[in-house]
Design a protein around this motif. Structure first.
Motif, PDB file in Angstrom:
ATOM      1  N   PRO A 230       0.802  -1.231   0.000  1.00 48.14           N
ATOM      2  CA  PRO A 230       0.000   0.000   0.000  1.00 48.14           C
ATOM      3  C   PRO A 230       0.831   1.276   0.000  1.00 48.14           C
ATOM      4  O   PRO A 230       0.382   2.301  -0.523  1.00 48.14           O
ATOM      5  CB  PRO A 230      -0.838  -0.126   1.277  1.00 48.14           C
ATOM      6  N   VAL A 231       2.030   1.227   0.552  1.00 47.85           N
ATOM      7  CA  VAL A 231       2.873   2.419   0.529  1.00 47.85           C
ATOM      8  C   VAL A 231       3.366   2.684  -0.893  1.00 47.85           C
ATOM      9  O   VAL A 231       3.294   3.814  -1.398  1.00 47.85           O
ATOM     10  CB  VAL A 231       4.060   2.271   1.504  1.00 47.85           C
ATOM     11  N   LYS A 232       3.835   1.645  -1.562  1.00 47.55           N
ATOM     12  CA  LYS A 232       4.305   1.812  -2.951  1.00 47.55           C
ATOM     13  C   LYS A 232       3.159   2.232  -3.865  1.00 47.55           C
ATOM     14  O   LYS A 232       3.345   3.058  -4.771  1.00 47.55           O
ATOM     15  CB  LYS A 232       4.924   0.515  -3.452  1.00 47.55           C
ATOM     16  N   GLN A 233       1.981   1.674  -3.647  1.00 48.68           N
ATOM     17  CA  GLN A 233       0.832   2.064  -4.463  1.00 48.68           C
ATOM     18  C   GLN A 233       0.531   3.549  -4.293  1.00 48.68           C
ATOM     19  O   GLN A 233       0.238   4.265  -5.260  1.00 48.68           O
ATOM     20  CB  GLN A 233      -0.393   1.231  -4.089  1.00 48.68           C
ATOM     21  N   GLY A 234       0.604   4.039  -3.069  1.00 47.90           N
ATOM     22  CA  GLY A 234       0.380   5.464  -2.832  1.00 47.90           C
ATOM     23  C   GLY A 234       1.447   6.326  -3.477  1.00 47.90           C
ATOM     24  O   GLY A 234       1.150   7.334  -4.132  1.00 47.90           O
ATOM     25  N   GLN A 235       2.693   5.936  -3.305  1.00 49.93           N
ATOM     26  CA  GLN A 235       3.784   6.722  -3.875  1.00 49.93           C
ATOM     27  C   GLN A 235       3.723   6.761  -5.400  1.00 49.93           C
ATOM     28  O   GLN A 235       4.072   7.768  -6.012  1.00 49.93           O
ATOM     29  CB  GLN A 235       5.121   6.127  -3.418  1.00 49.93           C
ATOM     30  N   THR A 236       3.281   5.661  -6.008  1.00 50.79           N
ATOM     31  CA  THR A 236       3.212   5.597  -7.470  1.00 50.79           C
ATOM     32  C   THR A 236       2.011   6.338  -8.019  1.00 50.79           C
ATOM     33  O   THR A 236       2.118   7.073  -9.010  1.00 50.79           O
ATOM     34  CB  THR A 236       3.168   4.127  -7.927  1.00 50.79           C
ATOM     35  N   HIS A 237       0.854   6.141  -7.413  1.00 53.44           N
ATOM     36  CA  HIS A 237      -0.386   6.629  -8.000  1.00 53.44           C
ATOM     37  C   HIS A 237      -0.962   7.880  -7.318  1.00 53.44           C
ATOM     38  O   HIS A 237      -1.947   8.431  -7.789  1.00 53.44           O
ATOM     39  CB  HIS A 237      -1.428   5.505  -7.981  1.00 53.44           C
ATOM     40  N   ASP A 238      -0.319   8.323  -6.241  1.00 50.77           N
ATOM     41  CA  ASP A 238      -0.698   9.582  -5.588  1.00 50.77           C
ATOM     42  C   ASP A 238       0.564  10.204  -5.013  1.00 50.77           C
ATOM     43  O   ASP A 238       0.697  10.406  -3.811  1.00 50.77           O
ATOM     44  CB  ASP A 238      -1.726   9.291  -4.469  1.00 50.77           C
ATOM     45  N   PRO A 239       1.536  10.504  -5.878  1.00 49.27           N
ATOM     46  CA  PRO A 239       2.878  10.867  -5.403  1.00 49.27           C
ATOM     47  C   PRO A 239       2.914  12.095  -4.497  1.00 49.27           C
ATOM     48  O   PRO A 239       3.740  12.161  -3.582  1.00 49.27           O
ATOM     49  CB  PRO A 239       3.663  11.107  -6.696  1.00 49.27           C
ATOM     50  N   ASP A 240       2.031  13.041  -4.722  1.00 43.59           N
ATOM     51  CA  ASP A 240       2.024  14.248  -3.893  1.00 43.59           C
ATOM     52  C   ASP A 240       1.098  14.143  -2.689  1.00 43.59           C
ATOM     53  O   ASP A 240       0.986  15.101  -1.906  1.00 43.59           O
ATOM     54  CB  ASP A 240       1.623  15.461  -4.737  1.00 43.59           C
ATOM     55  N   GLY A 241       0.406  13.019  -2.577  1.00 38.63           N
ATOM     56  CA  GLY A 241      -0.495  12.837  -1.441  1.00 38.63           C
ATOM     57  C   GLY A 241      -1.808  13.593  -1.570  1.00 38.63           C
ATOM     58  O   GLY A 241      -2.529  13.767  -0.590  1.00 38.63           O
ATOM     59  N   GLN A 242      -2.114  14.043  -2.763  1.00 42.10           N
ATOM     60  CA  GLN A 242      -3.333  14.836  -2.966  1.00 42.10           C
ATOM     61  C   GLN A 242      -4.591  14.035  -2.620  1.00 42.10           C
ATOM     62  O   GLN A 242      -5.488  14.526  -1.920  1.00 42.10           O
ATOM     63  CB  GLN A 242      -3.406  15.295  -4.433  1.00 42.10           C
ATOM     64  N   PHE A 243      -4.658  12.815  -3.120  1.00 45.28           N
ATOM     65  CA  PHE A 243      -5.828  11.970  -2.855  1.00 45.28           C
ATOM     66  C   PHE A 243      -5.903  11.606  -1.375  1.00 45.28           C
ATOM     67  O   PHE A 243      -6.980  11.652  -0.758  1.00 45.28           O
ATOM     68  CB  PHE A 243      -5.749  10.711  -3.722  1.00 45.28           C
ATOM     69  N   ILE A 244      -4.775  11.277  -0.796  1.00 46.95           N
ATOM     70  CA  ILE A 244      -4.752  10.907   0.626  1.00 46.95           C
ATOM     71  C   ILE A 244      -5.229  12.066   1.489  1.00 46.95           C
ATOM     72  O   ILE A 244      -6.075  11.891   2.374  1.00 46.95           O
ATOM     73  CB  ILE A 244      -3.335  10.450   1.041  1.00 46.95           C
ATOM     74  N   ARG A 245      -4.715  13.258   1.245  1.00 45.61           N
ATOM     75  CA  ARG A 245      -5.103  14.399   2.088  1.00 45.61           C
ATOM     76  C   ARG A 245      -6.582  14.748   1.939  1.00 45.61           C
ATOM     77  O   ARG A 245      -7.225  15.216   2.887  1.00 45.61           O
ATOM     78  CB  ARG A 245      -4.240  15.614   1.744  1.00 45.61           C
ATOM     79  N   ALA A 246      -7.128  14.512   0.732  1.00 43.01           N
ATOM     80  CA  ALA A 246      -8.542  14.819   0.513  1.00 43.01           C
ATOM     81  C   ALA A 246      -9.446  13.881   1.311  1.00 43.01           C
ATOM     82  O   ALA A 246     -10.507  14.300   1.801  1.00 43.01           O
ATOM     83  CB  ALA A 246      -8.872  14.721  -0.977  1.00 43.01           C
ATOM     84  N   TRP A 247      -9.033  12.618   1.471  1.00 39.14           N
ATOM     85  CA  TRP A 247      -9.922  11.619   2.083  1.00 39.14           C
ATOM     86  C   TRP A 247      -9.454  11.152   3.455  1.00 39.14           C
ATOM     87  O   TRP A 247     -10.213  10.487   4.170  1.00 39.14           O
ATOM     88  CB  TRP A 247     -10.083  10.445   1.126  1.00 39.14           C
ATOM     89  N   VAL A 248      -8.245  11.518   3.831  1.00 44.91           N
ATOM     90  CA  VAL A 248      -7.785  11.285   5.209  1.00 44.91           C
ATOM     91  C   VAL A 248      -7.286  12.630   5.719  1.00 44.91           C
ATOM     92  O   VAL A 248      -6.074  12.893   5.785  1.00 44.91           O
ATOM     93  CB  VAL A 248      -6.664  10.221   5.253  1.00 44.91           C
ATOM     94  N   PRO A 249      -8.196  13.525   6.067  1.00 46.64           N
ATOM     95  CA  PRO A 249      -7.796  14.890   6.432  1.00 46.64           C
ATOM     96  C   PRO A 249      -6.923  14.938   7.689  1.00 46.64           C
ATOM     97  O   PRO A 249      -6.275  15.964   7.936  1.00 46.64           O
ATOM     98  CB  PRO A 249      -9.137  15.597   6.647  1.00 46.64           C
ATOM     99  N   GLU A 250      -6.885  13.859   8.455  1.00 41.91           N
ATOM    100  CA  GLU A 250      -5.987  13.806   9.610  1.00 41.91           C
ATOM    101  C   GLU A 250      -4.532  14.008   9.191  1.00 41.91           C
ATOM    102  O   GLU A 250      -3.690  14.454   9.972  1.00 41.91           O
ATOM    103  CB  GLU A 250      -6.100  12.457  10.331  1.00 41.91           C
TER     104      GLU A 250
END
Length: 522
Positions: free
Chosen positions: A405-425
């Motif tokens: 899951p870490v590699k998937q995030g780094q590859t497909h959401d490199p700037d963390g844009q999607f993560i920050r939108a849905w995990v606002p913590e």
């Protein structure tokens, strides 16, 4: 005595174009009774969600209007299929019943079996016609691709010119809302896509003319997939659009592109031909996976390879953390929260969610399957259970589809844009740590407002350790000669008739994607 009526039973085929039962029934010249049955057993099943009814309601409303314009609006009844049909048969003589062959969940399979028995006992002819490329009573897969290709080469069926109405004493019935059906309120209603044939064809048009240019390159990231994917899956699942219609429109667009001069193609941008070829391939894989449930309905609740029964178990605390997006793995949690809210997620991220449940959390696939069935607006039983088991490694495939899951995030959401939108913590966490916030010292966690275990969940498991243990357990089962015999039997029954698989081996799915793997929900 009233004139005998031909009844067309609509199920997951909510359209009036390219609808074989409707077209053939209309050619008889008899009065037609187009019927949809709202079945409480299906609405109360563990794979059904109020959002599904929001979409179905819109599709039924649009279909009723279309059929009314032809002369006979859609008739809707609430109840189980056999009692509803029996009552209608007593109100007016049924000369013939028509329906598509449907590959449904186990409840639908039992329902269809009961209806066929009822019709036979009442001496009412009941014709079920093929739907898309799925073949009923298929003896083996040797000729499946040829049968499917021949079916999809047939011309599209136009809507009937008109429908002869049934007697006026048969009321059309209300299309019930959630309250009438005693369903909970749909909390995702604002995210449910527009229903009906018009909406389906508009989506198909924008995909083929605009959005699909970089489909092949952009379907893996949840950021780009939202627009690059066709988004036709709910319409294919509920039948407002047929596979044959989708394929015909796509091949027509491919011919159009081939006729363009190189400089004209250049101005369009994107990788159109590669993308549309990939989409055509995915339509084929869609039927391939549905065929598995058609041939073996038990895979909804039984493992393909029975040797895997009981290997995993259920842990309620881990399941709840996974289901609610509180695992401590940002990409997993962002994807689950996005899916729970919107009802859609691109295929690679769906596969990652199942991988995490199956390998990291070591959960049996069945309870996660029920949650995802409710979450997906495009829930298609034939795809769903085949894919759940393939991703969980219980089909005997040589590749275990394990996602980091870490590699998937780094590859497909490199700037963390999607993560920050849905995990606002994690909104204040620097990009270097947003995919793995446990790398931050406690002092920096305090500084950025994200202390693990307080503001955001600490990782539920260690990915590396969990995956290593999962591989060891699965390898132990695979080494059993009895398991190998079962795997061979599964391939003989369900395999795609490509070159035979090599002996089982492991490979991280993050490194390289399998073409079969990106085939279904886009």
């Amino acid at each position: 005595m009233p004139t005998p009526v031909h009844l067309i039973w609509f199920k997951r085929d909510l359209r009036h174009q390219d609808h074989a039962p409707l077209w053939h029934a209309a050619q008889t010249g008899a009065p037609l009774l187009p019927l949809y049955i709202v079945e409480p057993s299906l609405l109360n099943a563990p794979d059904f969600d109020p959002a599904h009814w929001t979409f179905i309601h819109a599709c039924l409303t649009a279909l009723r209007q279309r059929l009314a314009e032809l002369g006979q609006p859609l008739v809707v009844r609430i109840g189980e299929a056999v009692p509803v049909l029996d009552l209608l048969s007593r109100q007016l003589p049924l000369a013939h019943m028509w329906a598509h062959e449907e590959t449904s969940n186990w409840l639908g399979f039992q329902r269809d079996t009961a209806v066929r028995a009822w019709a036979k006992n009442r001496h009412i002819p009941f014709t079920e016609l093929p739907h898309n490329g799925v073949v009923r009573c298929l003896k083996n897969r040797d000729d499946w691709e040829a049968i499917r290709a021949e079916r999809l080469r047939q011309p599209l069926l136009p809507p009937p010119e008109s429908l002869v109405p049934v007697p006026a004493n048969i009321t059309v019935g209300r299309i019930p809302d959630h309250a009438q059906l005693r369903l909970p309120r749909d909390r995702r209603a604002s995210y449910v896509p527009a229903g009906g044939e018009t909406a389906a064809h508009e989506l198909l048009h924008t995909f083929l003319q605009e959005r699909g240019a970089n489909y092949i390159a952009e379907i893996s990231s949840p950021l780009t997939a939202v627009s690059a994917c066709s988004r036709l899956s709910p319409h294919l699942a509920w039948g407002t659009l047929s596979v044959k219609q989708s394929l015909a429109a796509t091949t027509s667009r491919q011919r159009e592109l081939r006729r363009l001069k190189p400089e004209e193609r250049e101005t369009l941008g994107g990788r159109w031909q590669q993308s549309l070829n990939a989409f055509v391939s995915r339509l084929a894989w869609r039927d391939h996976f549905i065929q598995k449930l058609e041939s073996e309905p038990e895979i909804e609740f039984e493992h393909f390879v029975r040797a895997f029964e009981g290997l995993r178990g259920h842990n309620e605390a881990k399941f709840e953390a996974w289901r609610t997006g509180q695992t401590g793995y940002p990409m997993v949690d962002a994807c689950m929260r996005f899916l729970n809210q919107t009802g859609w997620l691109n295929f690679r991220m769906r596969a990652m969610l199942v991988s995490f449940a199956a390998y990291d959390l070591w959960l049996d696939w069945q309870e996660p399957a029920r949650h995802l069935a409710r979450a997906f607006m495009d829930y298609e039983p034939g795809i769903h259970y085949s894919q759940m088991q393939m991703q969980a490694g219980t089909t005997g495939n040589r590749t275990l589809r394990i996602y980091d899951p870490v590699k998937q995030g780094q590859t497909h959401d490199p700037d963390g844009q999607f993560i920050r939108a849905w995990v606002p913590e994690l909104a204040g966490v620097p990009t270097a740590f947003v995919h793995a916030p446990w790398g931050l010292p406690r002092a920096l966690q305090e500084k950025y407002g994200c202390v693990l275990g307080r503001d955001y969940a600490a990782p539920l498991v260690n990915h590396t350790t969990a995956v290593r243990q999962a591989k060891e357990r699965i390898t132990h089962v695979l080494q059993n000669p009895t398991t190998q015999a079962e795997i061979r039997a599964v391939y003989d029954k369900h395999g795609s008739r490509r070159p035979l698989p090599k002996p089982p081996r492991h490979k991280q799915a993050a490194a390289k994607s399998n073409p079969n793997q990106l085939s279904l929900f886009d």
